[in-house]
Design a protein around this motif. Structure first.
Motif, short mmCIF file in Angstrom:
data_model
loop_
_atom_site.label_atom_id
_atom_site.label_comp_id
_atom_site.label_asym_id
_atom_site.label_seq_id
_atom_site.Cartn_x
_atom_site.Cartn_y
_atom_site.Cartn_z
N THR A 3 0.83 -1.20 0.00
CA THR A 3 0.00 0.00 0.00
C THR A 3 0.86 1.24 0.00
O THR A 3 0.45 2.29 -0.44
CB THR A 3 -0.92 -0.02 1.23
OG1 THR A 3 -1.64 -1.26 1.24
CG2 THR A 3 -1.91 1.12 1.20
N GLY A 4 2.08 1.14 0.51
CA GLY A 4 2.98 2.27 0.59
C GLY A 4 3.63 2.33 1.96
O GLY A 4 3.17 1.71 2.92
N LEU A 5 4.70 3.07 2.06
CA LEU A 5 5.43 3.19 3.31
C LEU A 5 4.90 4.35 4.13
O LEU A 5 4.78 5.46 3.63
CB LEU A 5 6.91 3.40 3.04
CG LEU A 5 7.78 3.48 4.30
CD1 LEU A 5 8.11 2.08 4.80
CD2 LEU A 5 9.05 4.27 4.05
N VAL A 6 4.59 4.09 5.40
CA VAL A 6 4.16 5.13 6.33
C VAL A 6 5.28 5.36 7.34
O VAL A 6 5.81 4.41 7.92
CB VAL A 6 2.87 4.73 7.07
CG1 VAL A 6 2.50 5.78 8.13
CG2 VAL A 6 1.73 4.53 6.09
N LEU A 7 5.64 6.61 7.53
CA LEU A 7 6.63 6.98 8.54
C LEU A 7 5.90 7.28 9.84
O LEU A 7 5.03 8.15 9.89
CB LEU A 7 7.41 8.21 8.09
CG LEU A 7 8.39 8.81 9.11
CD1 LEU A 7 9.49 7.82 9.46
CD2 LEU A 7 8.98 10.11 8.58
N VAL A 8 6.22 6.54 10.89
CA VAL A 8 5.64 6.75 12.22
C VAL A 8 6.69 7.43 13.09
O VAL A 8 7.79 6.89 13.26
CB VAL A 8 5.20 5.42 12.85
CG1 VAL A 8 4.70 5.64 14.28
CG2 VAL A 8 4.11 4.75 12.00
N VAL A 9 6.36 8.60 13.62
CA VAL A 9 7.30 9.35 14.45
C VAL A 9 6.70 9.43 15.85
O VAL A 9 5.75 10.18 16.10
CB VAL A 9 7.56 10.76 13.89
CG1 VAL A 9 8.71 11.41 14.65
CG2 VAL A 9 7.86 10.70 12.40
N GLU A 10 7.25 8.64 16.76
CA GLU A 10 6.67 8.50 18.10
C GLU A 10 7.78 8.11 19.07
O GLU A 10 8.52 7.15 18.81
CB GLU A 10 5.58 7.42 18.07
CG GLU A 10 5.04 7.00 19.41
CD GLU A 10 4.42 8.16 20.19
OE1 GLU A 10 4.96 8.49 21.27
OE2 GLU A 10 3.42 8.71 19.71
N ASP A 11 7.92 8.87 20.18
CA ASP A 11 9.00 8.59 21.12
C ASP A 11 8.61 7.62 22.23
O ASP A 11 9.45 7.26 23.04
CB ASP A 11 9.53 9.89 21.73
CG ASP A 11 8.49 10.61 22.58
OD1 ASP A 11 7.29 10.56 22.21
OD2 ASP A 11 8.87 11.22 23.59
N GLU A 12 7.35 7.17 22.27
CA GLU A 12 6.94 6.16 23.24
C GLU A 12 6.95 4.81 22.53
O GLU A 12 6.08 4.53 21.69
CB GLU A 12 5.55 6.47 23.79
CG GLU A 12 5.49 7.77 24.59
CD GLU A 12 4.11 7.99 25.20
OE1 GLU A 12 3.59 7.05 25.82
OE2 GLU A 12 3.57 9.10 25.03
N PRO A 13 7.91 3.93 22.85
CA PRO A 13 8.07 2.67 22.12
C PRO A 13 6.81 1.81 22.07
O PRO A 13 6.52 1.21 21.03
CB PRO A 13 9.20 1.95 22.88
CG PRO A 13 9.98 3.06 23.52
CD PRO A 13 8.96 4.11 23.88
N ALA A 14 6.05 1.75 23.17
CA ALA A 14 4.86 0.90 23.19
C ALA A 14 3.82 1.39 22.18
O ALA A 14 3.20 0.59 21.46
CB ALA A 14 4.26 0.86 24.59
N ILE A 15 3.64 2.72 22.12
CA ILE A 15 2.68 3.28 21.17
C ILE A 15 3.17 3.09 19.74
O ILE A 15 2.41 2.71 18.85
CB ILE A 15 2.43 4.77 21.46
CG1 ILE A 15 1.74 4.93 22.82
CG2 ILE A 15 1.58 5.41 20.37
CD1 ILE A 15 1.53 6.36 23.25
N ALA A 16 4.46 3.34 19.53
CA ALA A 16 5.03 3.17 18.18
C ALA A 16 4.86 1.74 17.70
O ALA A 16 4.49 1.51 16.53
CB ALA A 16 6.51 3.55 18.19
N ASP A 17 5.08 0.78 18.59
CA ASP A 17 4.96 -0.62 18.19
C ASP A 17 3.51 -0.99 17.90
O ASP A 17 3.23 -1.73 16.95
CB ASP A 17 5.52 -1.53 19.30
CG ASP A 17 5.52 -2.99 18.89
OD1 ASP A 17 6.21 -3.31 17.89
OD2 ASP A 17 4.83 -3.80 19.54
N LEU A 18 2.58 -0.45 18.69
CA LEU A 18 1.16 -0.73 18.47
C LEU A 18 0.72 -0.19 17.11
O LEU A 18 0.06 -0.89 16.33
CB LEU A 18 0.34 -0.11 19.59
CG LEU A 18 -1.18 -0.33 19.52
CD1 LEU A 18 -1.51 -1.81 19.67
CD2 LEU A 18 -1.89 0.49 20.60
N VAL A 19 1.08 1.06 16.82
CA VAL A 19 0.72 1.66 15.54
C VAL A 19 1.37 0.89 14.39
O VAL A 19 0.73 0.61 13.37
CB VAL A 19 1.15 3.14 15.51
CG1 VAL A 19 0.97 3.72 14.11
CG2 VAL A 19 0.34 3.95 16.52
#
Length: 223
Positions: A3-19
């Motif tokens: 579908t394409g690459l999404v850049l996730v910018v998040e400094d909380e590892p748990a939230i980043a991993d969930l997203v």
């Protein structure tokens, strides 16, 4: 096809991993960064289809990242995520060019749905149905490739790789960007994968292959 690459910018590892997990489940490739400066560098290098951007980043915050992108003329869709639920923050984010805004805590399903809606609203610019260079003719609708009038059988990966290069005709495409666009990922440890597939693609296109190597950077098709 990814579908394409999404850049996730998040400094909380748990939230980043969930997203990341929810986006992967829906077919997106995902690259994660945890600070603003690295996020800007990743945007320039990988050219993602969208950015999920936390406002409260250490150092350069999400507002500053979005502003920098827009000042550079980069209008990649941005979905802000923030722990703050202040109208001023939301209005500021939208005024500088964010496409949507989600407040923590949020449902990852809602985030994916909103991201899909942003991409649908944005739409894609009209793309030519046929791409050509150096005797190579790609018909996207028919999913066929002709070399000097003779059809060449390509794998899905080879087709996506050739499409990525043809769409960027005249520009050097770095290996990381090829991974992001043709594979939907940004696994830097797999850059050798690009080289192997390019070699296979060149062999199928024959001695007149228009693909050029730019040593130490990536590949291009001359404009």
């Amino acid at each position: 096809m990814p579908t394409g690459l999404v850049l996730v910018v998040e400094d909380e590892p748990a939230i980043a991993d969930l997203v990341r997990r929810y986006l992967l489940r829906d077919g997106y490739g995902v690259h994660v960064e945890s600070d603003g400066d690295r996020a800007l560098a990743a945007c320039r290098r990988l050219r993602p289809v969208a950015v999920v951007l936390d406002v409260g980043l250490p150092g350069r915050d999400g507002i500053a990242v979005c502003r920098a992108l827009r000042e550079e003329g980069d209008w990649t869709p941005v979905l802000f995520v923030t722990a703050r639920d202040d109208e001023v923050d939301r209005v500021l984010g939208l005024e500088i060019g964010a496409d949507d805004y989600l407040t923590k805590p949020f449902s990852p399903r809602e985030l994916v749905a909103r991201l899909a809606a942003v991409l649908r609203r944005q739409g894609e610019p009209a793309r030519p149905a046929v791409l050509e260079a150096g005797g190579v003719r790609m018909d996207q609708a028919a999913r066929t490739v002709l070399v000097d009038g003779a059809e060449v059988a390509l794998t899905v990966t080879e087709f996506n790789l050739l499409e990525t290069l043809l769409r960027s005709r005249g520009r050097v495409v770095a290996r990381a960007e090829i991974l992001a666009r043709a594979w939907g990922q940004a696994d830097y440890g797999s850059s050798r994968t690009v080289d192997v597939h390019v070699a296979q693609l060149r062999a199928k296109l024959g001695p007149g292959s228009p693909i050029e190597t730019v040593r130490g950077v990536g590949y291009r098709i001359a404009g």
